[in-house]
Design a protein around this motif. Structure first.
Motif, PDB file in Angstrom:
ATOM      1  N   ALA A 135       2.216  18.164  42.337  1.00  0.00           N
ATOM      2  CA  ALA A 135       3.108  17.545  43.357  1.00  0.00           C
ATOM      3  C   ALA A 135       4.462  18.519  42.275  1.00  0.00           C
ATOM      4  CB  ALA A 135       2.546  16.012  42.684  1.00  0.00           C
ATOM      5  N   ALA A 136       3.988  18.018  40.978  1.00  0.00           N
ATOM      6  CA  ALA A 136       5.478  18.430  40.028  1.00  0.00           C
ATOM      7  C   ALA A 136       5.337  20.120  40.256  1.00  0.00           C
ATOM      8  CB  ALA A 136       4.548  17.772  38.908  1.00  0.00           C
ATOM      9  N   GLN A 137       4.274  20.639  40.374  1.00  0.00           N
ATOM     10  CA  GLN A 137       4.757  22.664  40.261  1.00  0.00           C
ATOM     11  C   GLN A 137       6.579  22.749  41.017  1.00  0.00           C
ATOM     12  OE1 GLN A 137       2.832  24.811  39.538  1.00  0.00           O
ATOM     13  NE2 GLN A 137       4.020  26.268  39.750  1.00  0.00           N
ATOM     14  N   PRO A 138       6.527  23.468  39.841  1.00  0.00           N
ATOM     15  CA  PRO A 138       8.050  23.739  40.535  1.00  0.00           C
ATOM     16  C   PRO A 138       7.207  25.421  41.583  1.00  0.00           C
ATOM     17  CG  PRO A 138       8.368  24.297  38.845  1.00  0.00           C
ATOM     18  CD  PRO A 138       6.766  23.759  38.775  1.00  0.00           C
ATOM     19  N   ARG A 139       8.530  24.746  43.808  1.00  0.00           N
ATOM     20  CA  ARG A 139       8.481  25.474  44.437  1.00  0.00           C
ATOM     21  C   ARG A 139       8.747  26.939  43.770  1.00  0.00           C
ATOM     22  NH1 ARG A 139       7.349  23.763  49.229  1.00  0.00           N
ATOM     23  NH2 ARG A 139       7.766  21.131  49.479  1.00  0.00           N
ATOM     24  N   GLY A 140       7.912  27.914  43.739  1.00  0.00           N
ATOM     25  CA  GLY A 140       7.819  29.236  43.783  1.00  0.00           C
ATOM     26  C   GLY A 140       7.840  29.317  42.818  1.00  0.00           C
ATOM     27  N   SER A 141       7.560  28.693  42.001  1.00  0.00           N
ATOM     28  CA  SER A 141       7.613  29.324  40.283  1.00  0.00           C
ATOM     29  C   SER A 141       6.365  29.308  40.167  1.00  0.00           C
ATOM     30  CB  SER A 141       8.206  28.254  39.510  1.00  0.00           C
ATOM     31  OG  SER A 141       7.851  28.182  37.569  1.00  0.00           O
ATOM     32  N   LEU A 142       6.049  30.606  39.067  1.00  0.00           N
ATOM     33  CA  LEU A 142       4.914  30.869  38.635  1.00  0.00           C
ATOM     34  C   LEU A 142       4.491  29.940  37.195  1.00  0.00           C
ATOM     35  CD1 LEU A 142       5.456  35.039  38.555  1.00  0.00           C
ATOM     36  CD2 LEU A 142       4.239  33.341  39.899  1.00  0.00           C
ATOM     37  N   PHE A 143       5.363  29.265  37.035  1.00  0.00           N
ATOM     38  CA  PHE A 143       4.584  28.449  35.523  1.00  0.00           C
ATOM     39  C   PHE A 143       4.464  27.072  36.347  1.00  0.00           C
ATOM     40  CE2 PHE A 143       7.661  31.526  34.533  1.00  0.00           C
ATOM     41  CZ  PHE A 143       7.494  32.446  34.097  1.00  0.00           C
ATOM     42  N   PRO A 144       3.307  26.542  36.014  1.00  0.00           N
ATOM     43  CA  PRO A 144       3.137  25.274  36.270  1.00  0.00           C
ATOM     44  C   PRO A 144       4.125  24.020  35.547  1.00  0.00           C
ATOM     45  CG  PRO A 144       1.994  26.097  34.478  1.00  0.00           C
ATOM     46  CD  PRO A 144       2.398  27.470  34.721  1.00  0.00           C
ATOM     47  N   ALA A 145       3.983  23.346  35.916  1.00  0.00           N
ATOM     48  CA  ALA A 145       4.985  22.308  35.418  1.00  0.00           C
ATOM     49  C   ALA A 145       4.732  21.923  34.212  1.00  0.00           C
ATOM     50  CB  ALA A 145       4.507  20.977  36.698  1.00  0.00           C
ATOM     51  N   ARG A 146       5.071  21.320  33.701  1.00  0.00           N
ATOM     52  CA  ARG A 146       4.962  20.308  32.260  1.00  0.00           C
ATOM     53  C   ARG A 146       4.094  19.304  32.347  1.00  0.00           C
ATOM     54  NH1 ARG A 146      10.571  20.898  29.154  1.00  0.00           N
ATOM     55  NH2 ARG A 146       9.777  19.014  28.403  1.00  0.00           N
ATOM     56  N   ASP A 147       3.489  19.314  30.985  1.00  0.00           N
ATOM     57  CA  ASP A 147       2.695  17.649  31.725  1.00  0.00           C
ATOM     58  C   ASP A 147       4.138  16.394  31.305  1.00  0.00           C
ATOM     59  OD1 ASP A 147       0.387  18.363  32.372  1.00  0.00           O
ATOM     60  OD2 ASP A 147      -0.424  18.955  30.211  1.00  0.00           O
ATOM     61  N   ASP A 148       4.717  16.771  30.041  1.00  0.00           N
ATOM     62  CA  ASP A 148       5.547  15.842  29.961  1.00  0.00           C
ATOM     63  C   ASP A 148       6.286  15.536  30.839  1.00  0.00           C
ATOM     64  OD1 ASP A 148       6.951  18.167  29.458  1.00  0.00           O
ATOM     65  OD2 ASP A 148       9.125  17.463  28.177  1.00  0.00           O
ATOM     66  N   HIS A 149       6.714  15.885  31.666  1.00  0.00           N
ATOM     67  CA  HIS A 149       7.248  15.294  33.360  1.00  0.00           C
ATOM     68  C   HIS A 149       6.769  15.233  34.242  1.00  0.00           C
ATOM     69  CE1 HIS A 149      11.312  16.937  31.280  1.00  0.00           C
ATOM     70  NE2 HIS A 149      10.668  17.723  31.642  1.00  0.00           N
ATOM     71  N   LEU A 150       5.356  15.273  34.174  1.00  0.00           N
ATOM     72  CA  LEU A 150       4.308  14.375  35.326  1.00  0.00           C
ATOM     73  C   LEU A 150       4.229  12.929  35.189  1.00  0.00           C
ATOM     74  CD1 LEU A 150       1.478  15.830  36.344  1.00  0.00           C
ATOM     75  CD2 LEU A 150       0.533  14.466  34.721  1.00  0.00           C
ATOM     76  N   ARG A 151       4.322  12.982  36.805  1.00  0.00           N
ATOM     77  CA  ARG A 151       4.507  11.519  37.344  1.00  0.00           C
ATOM     78  C   ARG A 151       3.886  11.231  38.055  1.00  0.00           C
ATOM     79  NH1 ARG A 151       5.379   8.537  40.361  1.00  0.00           N
ATOM     80  NH2 ARG A 151       6.427   8.496  42.739  1.00  0.00           N
ATOM     81  N   LEU A 152       2.628  10.256  37.868  1.00  0.00           N
ATOM     82  CA  LEU A 152       1.503  10.384  38.876  1.00  0.00           C
ATOM     83  C   LEU A 152       1.886   8.619  39.523  1.00  0.00           C
ATOM     84  CD1 LEU A 152       0.331  11.019  36.086  1.00  0.00           C
ATOM     85  CD2 LEU A 152      -1.814   9.781  36.842  1.00  0.00           C
ATOM     86  N   PRO A 153       1.857   8.646  40.185  1.00  0.00           N
ATOM     87  CA  PRO A 153       2.006   7.177  41.114  1.00  0.00           C
ATOM     88  C   PRO A 153       2.015   6.317  40.914  1.00  0.00           C
ATOM     89  CG  PRO A 153       0.835   9.285  42.791  1.00  0.00           C
ATOM     90  CD  PRO A 153       0.274   9.639  41.102  1.00  0.00           C
ATOM     91  N   GLY A 154       2.522   4.961  41.680  1.00  0.00           N
ATOM     92  CA  GLY A 154       2.116   3.904  41.154  1.00  0.00           C
ATOM     93  C   GLY A 154       2.924   3.871  39.421  1.00  0.00           C
ATOM     94  N   GLY A 155       2.720   4.703  39.016  1.00  0.00           N
ATOM     95  CA  GLY A 155       4.175   4.230  37.359  1.00  0.00           C
ATOM     96  C   GLY A 155       5.120   3.653  37.988  1.00  0.00           C
TER      97      GLY A 155
END
Length: 120
Positions: free
Chosen positions: A53-73
């Motif tokens: 869900a955090a993966q930027p649309r159209g980007s080749l690069f994975p989302a940064r773990d420090d911006h990971l937002r799990l549901p419920g937080g």
């Protein structure tokens, strides 16, 4: 015992309160531990879904773990009183799954475990 706070969404906070009231004699701590016991096998899936869900649309690069937002937080503080041994297990699980905090872990499993509409 150590008093500590976890941060959950308003929805998870409300669902936790309703569940605790329905289950006489239960505490926030016992419910968090029950949720971890029940959902620990699904933690990799919950984290993987959040990463997708955090993966930027159209980007080749994975989302940064420090911006990971799990549901419920979220920003609502919920106090728990685990033993130091229980807190060590919670922190170990958070580190094992490369989460930033025990709050991320606890909020995600509470969201998954508690009855009612889940955060997405």
């Amino acid at each position: 015992m150590r008093i500590t706070a976890i941060l959950v969404s308003p929805t998870v906070s409300r669902r936790l309160e309703e569940y605790r009231r329905a289950k006489k004699g239960r505490t926030n701590t016992s419910i968090v531990l029950e949720a971890l016991d029940e959902c620990h096998g699904r933690i990799p899936e919950l984290v993987a879904q959040a990463r997708v869900a955090a993966q930027p649309r159209g980007s080749l690069f994975p989302a940064r773990d420090d911006h990971l937002r799990l549901p419920g937080g979220g920003g609502i503080q919920v106090q728990i009183r685990p033993t130091l041994a229980q807190l060590d297990v919670i922190d170990h699980l958070a580190r094992e799954h490369r989460l930033e905090s025990r709050s991320q872990l606890a909020a995600a499993v509470l969201n998954e475990f508690l009855p009612g509409r889940k955060d997405r």
